[in-house]
Design a protein around this motif. Structure first.
Motif, PDB file in Angstrom:
ATOM      1  N   LYS A   1     -14.917   9.618  -6.457  1.00  0.00           N
ATOM      2  CA  LYS A   1     -13.730  10.442  -6.048  1.00  0.00           C
ATOM      3  C   LYS A   1     -13.060   9.633  -4.908  1.00  0.00           C
ATOM      4  N   ARG A   2     -14.007   9.228  -3.866  1.00  0.00           N
ATOM      5  CA  ARG A   2     -13.611   8.796  -2.612  1.00  0.00           C
ATOM      6  C   ARG A   2     -12.992   7.147  -3.052  1.00  0.00           C
ATOM      7  N   LYS A   3     -13.599   6.501  -4.000  1.00  0.00           N
ATOM      8  CA  LYS A   3     -12.906   5.169  -4.221  1.00  0.00           C
ATOM      9  C   LYS A   3     -11.437   5.563  -4.841  1.00  0.00           C
ATOM     10  N   ILE A   4     -11.526   6.592  -5.714  1.00  0.00           N
ATOM     11  CA  ILE A   4      -9.978   6.564  -6.287  1.00  0.00           C
ATOM     12  C   ILE A   4      -9.075   7.079  -5.197  1.00  0.00           C
ATOM     13  N   SER A   5      -9.622   7.890  -4.325  1.00  0.00           N
ATOM     14  CA  SER A   5      -8.629   8.452  -3.305  1.00  0.00           C
ATOM     15  C   SER A   5      -8.359   7.042  -2.527  1.00  0.00           C
ATOM     16  N   TYR A   6      -9.313   6.323  -2.093  1.00  0.00           N
ATOM     17  CA  TYR A   6      -8.855   5.174  -1.054  1.00  0.00           C
ATOM     18  C   TYR A   6      -7.950   4.202  -2.184  1.00  0.00           C
ATOM     19  N   PHE A   7      -7.988   4.003  -3.277  1.00  0.00           N
ATOM     20  CA  PHE A   7      -7.238   3.337  -4.141  1.00  0.00           C
ATOM     21  C   PHE A   7      -5.894   3.765  -4.181  1.00  0.00           C
ATOM     22  N   HIS A   8      -5.588   5.155  -4.347  1.00  0.00           N
ATOM     23  CA  HIS A   8      -4.225   5.612  -4.381  1.00  0.00           C
ATOM     24  C   HIS A   8      -3.351   5.525  -2.982  1.00  0.00           C
ATOM     25  N   ARG A   9      -4.429   5.687  -1.894  1.00  0.00           N
ATOM     26  CA  ARG A   9      -3.864   5.295  -0.418  1.00  0.00           C
ATOM     27  C   ARG A   9      -3.210   3.903  -0.250  1.00  0.00           C
ATOM     28  N   LEU A  10      -4.128   3.157  -0.895  1.00  0.00           N
ATOM     29  CA  LEU A  10      -4.072   1.700  -0.755  1.00  0.00           C
ATOM     30  C   LEU A  10      -2.812   1.234  -1.729  1.00  0.00           C
ATOM     31  N   LYS A  11      -2.765   1.781  -2.895  1.00  0.00           N
ATOM     32  CA  LYS A  11      -1.493   1.695  -3.803  1.00  0.00           C
ATOM     33  C   LYS A  11      -0.157   2.043  -3.161  1.00  0.00           C
ATOM     34  N   GLU A  12       0.024   3.224  -2.436  1.00  0.00           N
ATOM     35  CA  GLU A  12       0.805   3.735  -1.706  1.00  0.00           C
ATOM     36  C   GLU A  12       1.431   2.653  -0.413  1.00  0.00           C
ATOM     37  N   GLU A  13       0.409   2.508   0.064  1.00  0.00           N
ATOM     38  CA  GLU A  13       0.578   1.454   1.508  1.00  0.00           C
ATOM     39  C   GLU A  13       1.163   0.077   1.123  1.00  0.00           C
ATOM     40  N   LEU A  14       0.731  -0.365  -0.126  1.00  0.00           N
ATOM     41  CA  LEU A  14       1.111  -1.760  -0.391  1.00  0.00           C
ATOM     42  C   LEU A  14       2.176  -1.779  -1.507  1.00  0.00           C
ATOM     43  N   LYS A  15       2.582  -0.898  -1.913  1.00  0.00           N
ATOM     44  CA  LYS A  15       3.783  -0.780  -3.084  1.00  0.00           C
ATOM     45  C   LYS A  15       4.999  -1.692  -2.917  1.00  0.00           C
ATOM     46  N   ASP A  16       5.157  -2.049  -1.581  1.00  0.00           N
ATOM     47  CA  ASP A  16       6.515  -2.801  -1.390  1.00  0.00           C
ATOM     48  C   ASP A  16       5.858  -4.430  -1.557  1.00  0.00           C
ATOM     49  N   HIS A  17       4.494  -4.507  -1.696  1.00  0.00           N
ATOM     50  CA  HIS A  17       3.880  -6.087  -1.664  1.00  0.00           C
ATOM     51  C   HIS A  17       3.280  -6.323  -2.857  1.00  0.00           C
ATOM     52  N   LEU A  18       3.458  -5.283  -4.011  1.00  0.00           N
ATOM     53  CA  LEU A  18       2.892  -5.721  -5.137  1.00  0.00           C
ATOM     54  C   LEU A  18       3.969  -5.992  -6.256  1.00  0.00           C
TER      55      LEU A  18
END
Length: 115
Positions: free
Chosen positions: A98-115
């Protein structure tokens, strides 16, 4: 060899004695200073913790804010007079995922303009 223990003194006052009584483990004494420009977070502290490897439980002996001028002394001994730590049981595989998935979603949102 007997496991070492760590007597932690702050300004000449003994605050804790940390040590692992089982055969395998970890004890750490960490002083941290943070001054973050990202979120304006500032901190200066000491954490005394560890891991009892026999049951993978995380241990906390002492956490404290520090100030400029504080003196921290660590005396390494083989004392059996260990302070009682707070024990945090091993995180379940489900909670870890659960923690890994939550971290993944935070990073995905943070990096969305760089992907």
């Amino acid at each position: 060899m007997k496991n070492p223990s760590f007597e932690i003194y702050i300004n000449d006052r003994l605050v804790t004695t940390a040590g692992i009584t089982s055969e395998f483990g970890v004890v750490s004494v960490i002083t941290t200073w943070v001054n973050s420009s990202v979120d304006n977070y500032k901190d200066l502290k000491i954490n005394v913790g560890g891991l009892d490897s026999t049951d993978e439980s995380y241990l906390t002996w002492h956490n404290q804010q520090l100030a400029i001028g504080d003196e921290v002394t660590i005396k390494i001994t083989d004392s059996d007079n260990i302070s009682t730590p707070t024990v945090n049981p091993k995180t379940s595989e489900e909670e870890h995922l659960k923690r890994k998935i939550s971290y993944f979603h935070r990073l995905k949102e943070e990096l969305k303009d760089h992907l």
